[in-house]
Design an enzyme around this catalytic site. Sequence first.
Site, PDB file in Angstrom:
ATOM      1  N   SER A 146       1.396  -1.705   0.145  1.00  0.00           N
ATOM      2  CA  SER A 146      -0.584  -0.274  -0.089  1.00  0.00           C
ATOM      3  C   SER A 146       0.813   1.273   0.223  1.00  0.00           C
ATOM      4  CB  SER A 146      -0.955   0.144   0.886  1.00  0.00           C
ATOM      5  OG  SER A 146      -1.831   1.299   1.205  1.00  0.00           O
ATOM      6  N   TYR A 159      -1.821  -0.784  10.291  1.00  0.00           N
ATOM      7  CA  TYR A 159      -1.660  -0.854   9.098  1.00  0.00           C
ATOM      8  C   TYR A 159      -0.485  -0.736   8.241  1.00  0.00           C
ATOM      9  CZ  TYR A 159      -4.154  -0.978   3.890  1.00  0.00           C
ATOM     10  OH  TYR A 159      -4.057  -1.191   2.462  1.00  0.00           O
TER      11      TYR A 159
HETATM   12  N1  LIG Z   1      -8.660  -0.489  -1.198  1.00  0.00           N
HETATM   13  C1  LIG Z   1      -7.565   0.025  -0.842  1.00  0.00           C
HETATM   14  O1  LIG Z   1      -7.832   0.648  -0.930  1.00  0.00           O
HETATM   15  C2  LIG Z   1      -6.274  -0.233  -0.946  1.00  0.00           C
HETATM   16  C3  LIG Z   1      -5.045   0.160  -1.009  1.00  0.00           C
HETATM   17  C4  LIG Z   1      -4.074  -0.340  -0.562  1.00  0.00           C
HETATM   18  C5  LIG Z   1      -3.921  -2.213  -0.335  1.00  0.00           C
HETATM   19  N2  LIG Z   1      -5.009  -2.247  -0.419  1.00  0.00           N
HETATM   20  C6  LIG Z   1      -4.047  -4.103  -0.257  1.00  0.00           C
HETATM   21  O2  LIG Z   1      -5.172  -4.408  -1.303  1.00  0.00           O
HETATM   22  C7  LIG Z   1      -5.987  -5.793  -0.933  1.00  0.00           C
HETATM   23  C8  LIG Z   1      -7.018  -6.351  -0.592  1.00  0.00           C
HETATM   24  O3  LIG Z   1      -7.982  -5.443  -0.160  1.00  0.00           O
HETATM   25  P1  LIG Z   1      -9.555  -4.875  -0.801  1.00  0.00           P
HETATM   26  O4  LIG Z   1      -9.662  -3.490  -1.063  1.00  0.00           O
HETATM   27  O5  LIG Z   1      -9.327  -5.326  -1.997  1.00  0.00           O
HETATM   28  O6  LIG Z   1     -10.329  -4.958   0.429  1.00  0.00           O
HETATM   29  P2  LIG Z   1     -11.324  -6.370   0.961  1.00  0.00           P
HETATM   30  O7  LIG Z   1     -12.505  -5.823  -0.664  1.00  0.00           O
HETATM   31  O8  LIG Z   1     -11.593  -5.943   2.239  1.00  0.00           O
HETATM   32  O9  LIG Z   1     -10.988  -7.745   1.124  1.00  0.00           O
HETATM   33  C9  LIG Z   1      -9.870  -8.212   1.161  1.00  0.00           C
HETATM   34  C10 LIG Z   1      -9.864  -9.469   1.249  1.00  0.00           C
HETATM   35  O10 LIG Z   1      -9.479 -10.365   1.509  1.00  0.00           O
HETATM   36  C11 LIG Z   1      -9.812 -11.635   2.378  1.00  0.00           C
HETATM   37  N3  LIG Z   1      -8.969 -11.795   3.652  1.00  0.00           N
HETATM   38  C12 LIG Z   1      -9.301 -10.958   4.679  1.00  0.00           C
HETATM   39  N4  LIG Z   1      -9.094 -11.848   5.919  1.00  0.00           N
HETATM   40  C13 LIG Z   1      -8.870 -12.217   5.440  1.00  0.00           C
HETATM   41  C14 LIG Z   1      -7.817 -13.474   6.474  1.00  0.00           C
HETATM   42  N5  LIG Z   1      -7.839 -13.740   7.466  1.00  0.00           N
HETATM   43  N6  LIG Z   1      -7.503 -14.757   5.747  1.00  0.00           N
HETATM   44  C15 LIG Z   1      -8.129 -14.773   4.819  1.00  0.00           C
HETATM   45  N7  LIG Z   1      -8.567 -13.865   3.940  1.00  0.00           N
HETATM   46  C16 LIG Z   1      -8.703 -12.740   4.084  1.00  0.00           C
HETATM   47  C17 LIG Z   1     -11.149 -11.457   2.175  1.00  0.00           C
HETATM   48  O11 LIG Z   1     -11.588 -12.550   2.045  1.00  0.00           O
HETATM   49  P3  LIG Z   1     -13.160 -12.893   3.257  1.00  0.00           P
HETATM   50  O12 LIG Z   1     -14.331 -11.172   2.587  1.00  0.00           O
HETATM   51  O13 LIG Z   1     -13.943 -13.850   2.338  1.00  0.00           O
HETATM   52  O14 LIG Z   1     -13.531 -12.782   4.654  1.00  0.00           O
HETATM   53  C18 LIG Z   1     -11.368  -9.850   0.743  1.00  0.00           C
HETATM   54  O15 LIG Z   1     -11.644 -11.375   0.078  1.00  0.00           O
HETATM   55  C19 LIG Z   1      -5.010  -6.152   0.758  1.00  0.00           C
HETATM   56  O16 LIG Z   1      -3.606  -6.346   1.058  1.00  0.00           O
HETATM   57  C20 LIG Z   1      -5.684  -4.394   1.178  1.00  0.00           C
HETATM   58  O17 LIG Z   1      -4.636  -4.102   2.291  1.00  0.00           O
HETATM   59  C21 LIG Z   1      -6.222  -2.037  -1.020  1.00  0.00           C
END
Ligand SMILES: NC(=O)c1ccc[n+]([C@@H]2O[C@H](COP(=O)([O-])OP(=O)(O)OC[C@H]3O[C@@H](n4cnc5c(N)ncnc54)[C@H](OP(=O)(O)O)[C@@H]3O)[C@@H](O)[C@H]2O)c1
Length: 269
Positions: A146, A159
């Site tokens: 991130s 985070y």
């Molecule tokens: N969205 C942003 O603005 C952003 C920015 C920078 C980086 N990121 C990174 O991108 C990645 C994806 O995030 P996202 O924004 O797509 O978030 P999201 O929509 O909340 O999706 C998170 C995913 O991770 C899974 N997950 C969470 N905890 C888990 C666990 N303990 N074991 C297995 N799976 C788990 C969730 O599965 P379930 O829902 O099935 O539990 C879901 O599929 C993350 O690493 C996040 O830090 C996001």
Amino acid sequence: MTGAWRDPATVVITGASGGIGAALALAYAQPGRRLALTGRNEARLESVASACRATGATVTTACLDVRDAAAVRKFLTIVDADGALDLVIANAGVSSGVGLAGQCEDWAAARLTLDVNLNGTLNTVQPAVDLLRARRHGGQIAVIGSLAAWRGLPSCPAYSASKAAIEAYAEGLRGMLAPEGIAVTVVSPGYVTSAMSDRLHGFKPFLVPADRAAGVIRRGLAANRPRIAFPLPLAFGTRLLTLLPGWLAERVLPLFAFRVRPQGDDPPP
Ligand SMILES: NC(=O)c1ccc[n+]([C@@H]2O[C@H](COP(=O)([O-])OP(=O)(O)OC[C@H]3O[C@@H](n4cnc5c(N)ncnc54)[C@H](OP(=O)(O)O)[C@@H]3O)[C@@H](O)[C@H]2O)c1
């Protein structure tokens, strides 16, 4: 090897049940490609898998918690038994931070964030490296970090720390594994539409739709870039912030403060 980077036959994505992971699964789904997708919420994971199958991709799914090292290793080993892993994307993650009423980050949530984001990533990357090395196949690993890793953010200290740790780890791994033809890429997104970013209350500059983010990541991985940071204006601004004297950075940061709606440990129904 470069062919596999451009057109991986087998792609593993953790956290594929929503957000960026689901968008990545759809971006890679095509006839002749094998996808191995994980998440915790079975219904949402299956819905993503069905959409990918509809494009002609072969899809295997596993509902598992990335904190369960044995379960992740077992799944990767099963997928590898049917053919080499060309690309493994360690994407699963959670967030925590300052509460909606401005209260200090909850310590349990902070520890959960570090556990999932750091240990969950290690639990994915390390068996993947073992399997790739054993096959002498080369291959590629991507770690979703991130822009919040580049400067500890007062809105989400744990985070930021979790992402800084995995970004540094992946950077080091890239050099360590290069002689074996295994590529490692750090992905540093800014704000991307997802359930996670929906929980952030505040200014979200240059918010990128998840499908566009997946396209940027896919193109960057095909080019085997060491780091994929986007969107460029936010990446540039964040880099600039790290170069400012501390007193000045501390005046700028409150302009970008956000609050975080808590996320339960359990997967939503
Ligand atoms: N969205 C942003 O603005 C952003 C920015 C920078 C980086 N990121 C990174 O991108 C990645 C994806 O995030 P996202 O924004 O797509 O978030 P999201 O929509 O909340 O999706 C998170 C995913 O991770 C899974 N997950 C969470 N905890 C888990 C666990 N303990 N074991 C297995 N799976 C788990 C969730 O599965 P379930 O829902 O099935 O539990 C879901 O599929 C993350 O690493 C996040 O830090 C996001």
